[in-house]
Design a protein around this motif. Structure first.
Motif, short mmCIF file in Angstrom:
data_model
loop_
_atom_site.label_atom_id
_atom_site.label_comp_id
_atom_site.label_asym_id
_atom_site.label_seq_id
_atom_site.Cartn_x
_atom_site.Cartn_y
_atom_site.Cartn_z
N ASN A 181 -4.20 -16.25 -4.95
CA ASN A 181 -5.23 -15.39 -5.32
C ASN A 181 -4.54 -14.03 -5.82
OD1 ASN A 181 -4.27 -14.41 -2.67
ND2 ASN A 181 -6.09 -13.01 -2.65
N ASN A 182 -5.20 -13.11 -6.28
CA ASN A 182 -4.44 -11.69 -6.88
C ASN A 182 -4.94 -10.69 -5.60
OD1 ASN A 182 -3.75 -12.47 -9.28
ND2 ASN A 182 -5.71 -12.48 -10.03
N THR A 183 -3.96 -10.32 -4.85
CA THR A 183 -4.15 -9.44 -3.76
C THR A 183 -4.70 -8.00 -4.27
OG1 THR A 183 -1.85 -8.58 -3.75
CG2 THR A 183 -2.43 -10.48 -2.51
N GLU A 184 -5.06 -7.26 -3.44
CA GLU A 184 -6.04 -6.33 -3.65
C GLU A 184 -5.14 -5.06 -4.27
OE1 GLU A 184 -9.81 -4.94 -1.71
OE2 GLU A 184 -8.42 -3.51 -0.71
N ASN A 185 -3.76 -4.89 -3.61
CA ASN A 185 -3.28 -3.98 -3.92
C ASN A 185 -1.58 -4.46 -4.61
OD1 ASN A 185 -4.50 -1.60 -2.69
ND2 ASN A 185 -4.21 -2.60 -1.00
N GLY A 186 -1.74 -5.66 -5.02
CA GLY A 186 -0.62 -6.30 -5.83
C GLY A 186 0.58 -6.61 -4.76
N PHE A 246 5.20 1.91 -2.78
CA PHE A 246 3.96 1.33 -3.19
C PHE A 246 3.23 2.99 -3.40
CE2 PHE A 246 5.33 -2.57 -1.53
CZ PHE A 246 4.89 -3.17 -2.56
N ASN A 247 3.77 3.97 -3.10
CA ASN A 247 3.16 5.31 -3.40
C ASN A 247 2.84 5.55 -4.93
OD1 ASN A 247 2.89 6.26 -0.67
ND2 ASN A 247 4.86 6.58 -0.65
N TRP A 248 2.01 6.76 -5.05
CA TRP A 248 1.73 7.02 -6.23
C TRP A 248 2.88 8.18 -7.02
CZ3 TRP A 248 -4.01 7.54 -7.53
CH2 TRP A 248 -4.68 6.21 -7.17
N VAL A 249 3.03 8.22 -8.09
CA VAL A 249 4.01 9.55 -8.77
C VAL A 249 3.10 9.93 -9.80
CG1 VAL A 249 5.93 10.16 -10.05
CG2 VAL A 249 6.27 8.38 -8.29
N VAL A 263 -2.56 13.38 -13.99
CA VAL A 263 -2.01 12.28 -14.67
C VAL A 263 -1.40 11.22 -13.84
CG1 VAL A 263 -2.68 13.27 -16.73
CG2 VAL A 263 -0.56 13.20 -15.95
N SER A 264 -1.23 9.98 -14.02
CA SER A 264 -0.55 9.20 -12.98
C SER A 264 0.70 8.45 -13.75
CB SER A 264 -1.58 8.14 -12.48
OG SER A 264 -2.18 8.61 -11.69
N PHE A 265 1.89 8.71 -13.58
CA PHE A 265 2.91 7.89 -14.17
C PHE A 265 2.88 6.45 -13.42
CE2 PHE A 265 5.06 12.06 -13.93
CZ PHE A 265 5.26 12.22 -15.45
N THR A 266 2.56 6.41 -12.29
CA THR A 266 2.31 5.08 -11.71
C THR A 266 1.34 5.33 -10.41
OG1 THR A 266 3.28 3.12 -10.47
CG2 THR A 266 4.46 5.31 -10.13
N GLU A 267 0.64 4.18 -10.12
CA GLU A 267 -0.17 4.21 -8.76
C GLU A 267 0.36 2.97 -7.91
OE1 GLU A 267 -4.26 4.27 -10.07
OE2 GLU A 267 -4.20 6.24 -11.17
N ASN A 268 1.51 2.57 -8.19
CA ASN A 268 2.17 1.40 -7.36
C ASN A 268 3.66 1.47 -7.67
OD1 ASN A 268 2.60 -0.91 -6.05
ND2 ASN A 268 1.80 -2.38 -7.71
N MET A 269 4.30 2.33 -6.94
CA MET A 269 5.84 2.47 -7.24
C MET A 269 6.39 1.29 -6.58
SD MET A 269 8.31 5.79 -6.55
CE MET A 269 7.49 6.38 -5.15
N ASN A 270 6.61 0.10 -6.82
CA ASN A 270 6.65 -0.98 -6.37
C ASN A 270 8.35 -1.56 -6.56
OD1 ASN A 270 6.39 -1.93 -8.84
ND2 ASN A 270 5.02 -3.65 -8.29
N TYR A 278 4.58 15.16 -8.41
CA TYR A 278 4.45 14.89 -6.95
C TYR A 278 4.41 13.59 -6.42
CZ TYR A 278 -0.58 14.77 -7.81
OH TYR A 278 -1.93 14.28 -8.11
N VAL A 279 4.61 12.98 -5.28
CA VAL A 279 4.45 11.86 -4.54
C VAL A 279 3.21 11.96 -3.98
CG1 VAL A 279 5.24 9.99 -3.21
CG2 VAL A 279 6.92 11.62 -4.53
N ALA A 280 2.26 10.91 -4.01
CA ALA A 280 1.05 10.88 -3.18
C ALA A 280 0.82 9.52 -2.38
CB ALA A 280 -0.25 10.96 -4.31
#
Length: 868
Positions: free
Chosen positions: A386-391, A664-667, A681-688, A712-714
């Motif tokens: 399956n495709n997991t909810e948060n990748g 996996f935080n946001w930048v 504005v999001s550079f990434t919503e999954n810093m994996n 910022y990191v969120a």
């Protein structure tokens, strides 16, 4: 989600303070279940993939769901509970890891668990007939069990236990291998509780809540071997013994009534909550806990827990289990909240389960925990299905596994693997898998199949097929009783519906490398990337080269645009790229502004520093600690205090290089628009990732001029437990990218008249070689005259009798007497084919004007045409 005692609980993980909610039944409207595919996993187990559609808030939604059906009457398959790493508690890992560890062929995540504790399930667990944990003293929690007769049970079990010392004093036992939790009344069960821990608990410490100090006793073969007062026994319980942990009143029992060398008696029981029922739990083959009952007698059950405490009314990824009315089939279920699949509420899950065949069923943990793993037919290794909810694949406490118990069988079948769509001249290697009579994999090292194809549009050398001409063929592999076929289409121009550049929006800059992927869609609806080497490339407008589908720009030489044309077997597509400019705004080595640290909320720890790499390059480092506080958390690098720094012009994109920490935080960046509004504005919503990566965010839709206030990191509140709480992110080369302007086409005007060779260009009289004419109700005009007069170019290919028209960012290929035209990579069919009249190419006015962007005026009385 927070519960009593500020215990941090992950999405759909163990919520420990629930209220019993009875009489709640909510129905999903207009739901439809469609089977999209199914595959045998092993003898007795089948994976079915469904698409479930329903109406939610007045809008149609679609959900991808998976069901593993296990036939309990089949002696070659069984289900069992899995735990952590190597079937040990406190060593959480992904479902894929547990499946591999235990040799399962499929599995899902299991019980709810406290993500802030050691990592043990909330409910009971029996694995391979051995008790690993017992039920928590919380109402409304259901468990699945399989009896010694292979019959499924879903019911509530209560725990009773007692420890008796040599002197006859007894103390109630709270449970086996339990972490700290609170009962329905908010009472901390560990405060005065006595708990038993076996070798399945793989830590030297037990139920550490930071408040209650343990006193422990080691018991081996029924004899007290060690007593540790106000501390813990420094070991894991041995296989032939257990450790008792107590605090409060339980501590007093251990201290006052147990002595080293004394015998001790421990007894416990798991009894059905409904005392009218009787179960032989000591002979259960397996058992796993869950939460609320969902389905009873193929109808939605009332919820036995308050599902609002674990997002039950929100669409999330879900995991559930149930069985059929005849007790012969177990259904192991997941649904996805990922991408276009919109998850399910628990009322929706009830409907899905009933439609899938469930007679009685319960929910398992879900949200970020939902993972389904299965072994594809013919494969030795299981895979995430399956495709997991948060990748990502969350480490969970336990799971429900499917196991093959079949012996090795004879070769039954082969499965071909390889490319189903090929391009002329392309070679592709084809592999195969094999499976036996029980649908378990067979090693192919000793299997040598014979390869062949049903058509002569390609050749085989060993297992490599080389396409030589367009057409359809069937590839065949044979070995013994096993035969496998695969339909393959070799695509030529006549099979293509469209060929498109899929590079996205960007502007070219000197010295840059730009990937130009091409996507081909056939008339049969198959889409595939065209190998770059299969295309012939043309470049104009800039100096550069195209190699392996990558454009390298040497010089823009004052150009406003570049045009790239790709052709495959005579099918063409063009992309027009503006010449842009990337301006570095902040890099600490040459460009910087005053930068300060900020945070949210106040409990967050955040620091901003200037870092330095080995090369001497300076970086902006943001260090964060999100372990304290609640809600969404952020660590900021502020520019010029609270007001932000103005940005020149109107950029389309903001970009930055980010040294990721895999958290996996946001930048994000905070940008202030011309109205003073803050835009995140999001550079990434999954810093994996770890290491440097260039990321980009679109700012083209903001009202200019703009200011950049911060980067910022969120860590957003939703799914917070799935991201790292501490880390450091480095940022460099914050840039703005400005798009160049597309050149303006000439503002010329042409006047033509049907059946009249006289024409005017900007009021200048001209004589045409061929007058416009009407054929089958369509007006045909001379394409070269019209196109060149309005700022375009026309090329003639005498061998193919083909005309290529380019005007601005539009490209058209057309063939004489062929109604099919190629317009910017799309196949279009005209009502009338282009024709040659008096050695002049004539084309349908309506189609050409629409596709090239001409403005057309028509005067019906004099049959006059105006083009501009």
């Amino acid at each position: 989600m927070k519960v009593q005692k500020q215990l941090g609980i992950g999405a759909l993980a163990c919520a420990l303070v629930w209220q019993l909610t009875s009489g709640t039944m909510v129905f999903a409207a207009d739901s439809t279940l469609t089977l999209s595919s199914q595959e045998t996993i092993t003898s007795g187990a089948t994976l079915k993939n469904y698409v479930w559609t329903t109406t939610r808030s007045g809008k149609g939604v679609s959900v991808n769901a998976n069901v593993i059906e296990v036939d309990l009457t089949n002696p070659n398959v069984k289900i069992d509970a899995m735990a952590g790493t190597k079937n040990q508690f406190t060593k959480n890992q992904s479902v894929l890891g547990m499946v591999k560890d235990t040799g399962a062929v499929a599995g899902v995540n299991g019980d709810f668990f406290n993500t802030q504790a050691e990592g043990v399930p909330e409910g009971a667990q029996i694995t391979n007939g051995q008790v690993m944990s017992t039920p928590a003293k919380i109402s409304g929690l259901y468990s699945l069990a399989i009896t010694k007769d292979n019959k499924p049970i879903i019911d509530i079990f209560d725990f009773q236990g007692k420890v008796t010392a040599k002197d006859g004093t007894s103390f109630d036992l709270g449970g086996v291998n339990k972490t700290y939790y609170w009962d329905d009344n908010g009472v901390a069960m560990i405060a005065d509780g006595l708990f038993l821990y076996t070798s399945a608990w793989a830590m030297n410490q037990r139920a550490v809540d930071g408040t209650h100090v343990p006193t422990e006793a080691l018991v081996v073969n029924g004899i007290v071997k060690e007593i540790a007062i106000d501390t813990n026994v420094k070991m894991i319980a041995p296989a032939d013994g257990y450790i008792l942990r107590g605090s409060g009143l339980a501590r007093d029992f251990i201290v006052n009534h147990l002595k080293v060398g004394d015998p001790i008696t421990t007894k416990y029981d798991m009894i059905p909550h409904d005392l009218s029922k009787t179960y032989d739990w000591k002979n259960f083959k397996m058992m796993i806990g869950g939460s609320t009952l969902l389905v009873d007698e193929a109808k939605p059950s009332y919820f036995t827990r308050n599902i609002g405490d674990f997002s039950g009314y929100s669409p999330r990824s879900r995991t559930a289990v149930g069985y059929s009315k005849d007790n012969k089939t177990v259904y192991i279920i997941t649904s996805d909240n990922s991408g276009s699949s919109k998850g399910m509420t628990l009322p929706e899950l009830q409907q899905f389960m009933i439609q899938a065949g469930v007679w009685r069923g319960m929910v398992l943990d879900g949200g970020g925990s939902t993972q389904l793993v299965s072994r594809p037919l013919g494969d030795f290794d299981p895979k995430l299905t399956n495709n997991t909810e948060n990748g990502n694949q969350r480490a969970v406490a336990n799971g429900l596994g499917v196991y093959s118990t079949a012996p090795q069988g004879e070769l039954k079948g082969l499965i071909l693997q390889g490319q189903k769509v090929l391009f002329v001249g392309e070679s592709s290697a084809y592999q195969f898998k094999a499976y036996d009579d029980y649908y378990n994999p067979i090693s192919v090292t000793s299997v040598v199949p014979q390869w062949s194809s049903t058509m002569t549009n390609g050749t085989f050398k060993d297992n490599v097929f080389t396409a030589t001409q367009p057409g359809k063929s069937q590839l065949v592999a044979k070995s013994g009783k096993g035969t496998a076929t695969m339909d393959v289409e070799v695509v030529g121009r006549d099979q293509i519906q469209s060929m498109k550049f899929s590079a996205g929006s960007f502007s070219l800059t000197e010295g840059g490398d730009f990937k130009l992927p091409l996507s081909v869609t056939t008339k049969s609806g198959v889409t595939r990337d065209l190998p770059p080497n299969s295309a012939q490339w043309e470049l104009s407008g800039v100096k550069g080269s195209i190699n392996d589908g990558i454009l390298h720009v040497d010089s823009t030489a004052g150009s406003q645009t570049a045009q790239v044309i790709a052709r495959y077997d005579g099918f063409s597509s063009m992309v027009t790229l503006p010449i842009g400019q990337e301006k570095v705004w902040y890099d600490l080595d040459h460009n910087a502004v005053m930068t300060t640290s900020d945070k949210y909320p106040a409990e967050v720890v955040s620091n901003v520093n200037i870092g330095k790499e080995a090369s001497g390059n300076k970086t902006l480092d943001i260090t964060y600690d999100f372990t304290k506080g609640s809600g969404t958390k952020a660590a900021y690098a502020r520019f010029d205090g609270a007001y932000g720094t103005p940005v020149a012009g109107e950029p389309d994109f903001i970009s930055a290089k980010v040294l990721g920490d895999g958290s996996f935080n946001w930048v994000r960046a905070e940008v202030i628009d011309a109205d003073g509004n803050s835009n995140l504005v999001s550079f990434t919503e999954n810093m994996n990732w770890t290491g440097w990566r260039k990321v980009t965010a679109d700012v083209s839709n903001l009202k200019f001029p703009i200011k950049i206030k911060s980067v910022y990191v969120a860590n957003p509140a939703n799914g917070q437990d799935e991201r790292a709480m501490k880390g450091k992110v480095s940022i460099d080369d914050i840039s703005f990218i400005y798009k160049g302007q597309m050149p303006t086409l000439p503002k010329n005007s042409i006047k033509l008249t049907v059946n009249n060779k006289n024409a005017t260009l900007n009021d200048k009289s001209m004589t045409l070689e061929q007058a416009p004419t009407i054929v089958n109700g369509n007006t045909l005009v001379p394409i070269r005259f019209v196109t060149e007069a309005l700022g375009g170019n026309v090329k003639w290919n005498d061998q193919e009798r083909k005309v290529t028209v380019i005007r601005g960012d539009k490209l058209i290929d057309l063939w004489i007497d062929n109604p099919d035209l190629l317009v910017n990579g799309d196949r279009v069919t005209a009502e009338v084919a282009p024709k040659i009249m008096n050695n002049v190419t004539m084309v349908p006015l309506r189609l050409i004007s629409e596709k090239l962007g001409f403005k057309v005026g028509w005067e019906p009385i004099k049959q006059g045409i105006t083009l501009e």
